[in-house]
Design an enzyme around this catalytic site. Sequence first.
Site: not given
Ligand code: CUO
Length: 683
Positions: A213, A239, A351, A366, A370, A406
Amino acid sequence: MSGNKQDLLLFFDRPTEPCFMQKGEDNAVFQLPEHYYPDKYKSASAQLESKFGSDSGRSIPIRNIALPDLSLPMQLPYNDQFSLFVPAHRQLAGRLIDIFMNMRDVADLQSVCAYCQLRINPYMFNYCLSVAILHRPDTKGLNIPTFAETFPDKFVDPKVFRKARETTTVVPEGSRMPVIIPQNYTAADAEPEQRVAYFREDIGINLHHWHWHLVYPFEAADRSIVDKDRRGELLYYMHQQIIARYNMERLCNNLPRVTRYNDFRAPIEEGYFPKLDSQVASRAWPPRFANSVVKDLDRPVDQIRVDVTTLEAWRDRFVQAIEEGAIDLPSGRKLPLDEKTGIDILGNLMEASSISLNPAKYGDFHNMGHVVISYAHDPDHRHLEQFGVMGDSSTAMRDPVFYRWHAYVDDVFNLHKAKLPAYTPQQLDFPSIRVSSISVQGRGGANTFATQWEQSTVELSRGLDFQPRGSMPARFTHLQHEDFMYNIEVNNTSGQSMMGTVRIFMAPAGDESGQPLPFEDQRRMMVELDKFSTPLPPGNNTIKRSSKDSSVTIPFERTFRSQDSRRGEPGSAEAAEFDFCGCGWPHHMLLPKGTAQGYPCVLFVQVTNWNEDRVEQDLVGSCNDAASYCGIRDRKYPDKRAMGFPFDRPNPASSLSDFLQPNMAVQQCRIKFTDATRIRAQN
Ligand code: CUO
């Protein structure tokens, strides 16, 4: 001398200790302009300078510059947690990256860093400086210390720090024994999920995810930092592979495949108690109790308001777009999700990164997943708690719910893949190239992989702030496998020399009850082990390839590299790409654990036509040894085919053997685990 780029790395040393204290191996001290000292130190700045400067090894004058406007990044309190998934934090970080990117030279960058280090949230400062160092032309070749050394509190049982503190205070350097990082400290055996804790809590795996990331930030003012070749597709693929690997790991441990988290109203069965302390926030990371239900978030402090219904609406829009085979653009036009770019478009939309083509409609699905999960324990901030481990890319993979989330994200991508036409035999085959077999040979014996535990040492001293100096090693236990060789027999009947791309995957042979897997299930559990090109002279060829050369992994030393073990002279082409090489699946986790009896799995190889796969580009000086999951820095993804090819799409084949073409071969194998621990030889 000021302006030495190497000295930028001193800002990673003991991150919460002020930068006027001694840093690095040679006890260097930054000499700050008077007004750089924060108010609390100002009256004593002269004493501080002489206190830390008198016995320093080296002093580094800091240039007095007109400082840029730092008010935005300074909004994040110094002692808060920092999350890339929280939009407000992302914005502050985006601004700081921008500031760091725009400093006109290294001396100015150093100067603004010195000012920021004393004021800005250390996690955010570290992240933004890392991104800037990775992307500025004049800081290439700098080897950012591994995050586990700078912030060991994100990876290690806090009890270890108490012991380390005691040791560094009492025992002179040179006689210090490593402190032991316990292996199973977050749950007891009564918790079934604990059986795969060695995977979830592996330091190398979490470092890989953090690094990925870092290399692929989803927001920055400079579009080129985000807009990398096929970055949305790589988000999907990297992922997807994590889920495939985790599922095989679960099957080895008598656990069913992970169930996707797609009903946001249902309780999350799995609890997780991280037992990590944040040294910056001086807080324990909050746990999530079993059967927690996510709620609408309303946290003014984080500028977050998101309802569960919003998450559901975004989800429904994705599904609808995939059904229609096109997304809506803000202009009202439709953009088709085609075979070539559809997955990349969806990846950025999902994302969501700042290059999402329609954030207003498809939102931030996404990332917000989280966030919503990470605040399940305190959705409206009434308990003044910060987010759980799901909110941080360096800790998220510790939590069982990460894989459930995920798995669902992957399912949505797979809906799109299922819409694409299956690969035809012509697309799969490589005429005149016949692969007759693949086998492996290693210490485990023929077609048997051997695994066991291994103990290795990491250095904690760089992350132990306000403590006596000197080396403080810590020893942790991780999975390891014996090296092995692939043997692939290929016959080139064309009569001329060819180049082939060799693609090696592994998958479980059976399901939870040992029954053969249908092709559709098995293809989604295919784990990429290696991919490389090779010349194929006419006639019979035996291709030998070492497991150590895998294109998905980086060697142990690079995952855990310390600043001292850098290779190449600073500024050399070799060193230039070193930092990017921190991204890559940790080699010690190349294979799943297996079982004592020998876990049955299938090894697959395909040889495709390199002339059709290859991407014309200059790879000189590039670090490309973990390109499969990480791409290549400043270059295109080095394979024209869809990521995960040939398993990225469904196929009418009912079984793997039904799927095989003459340029493919399979081999039944076993992974045999020995419950013993060895100590890794240090080199
Ligand atoms: Cu790497 Cu959800 O994209 O943690």
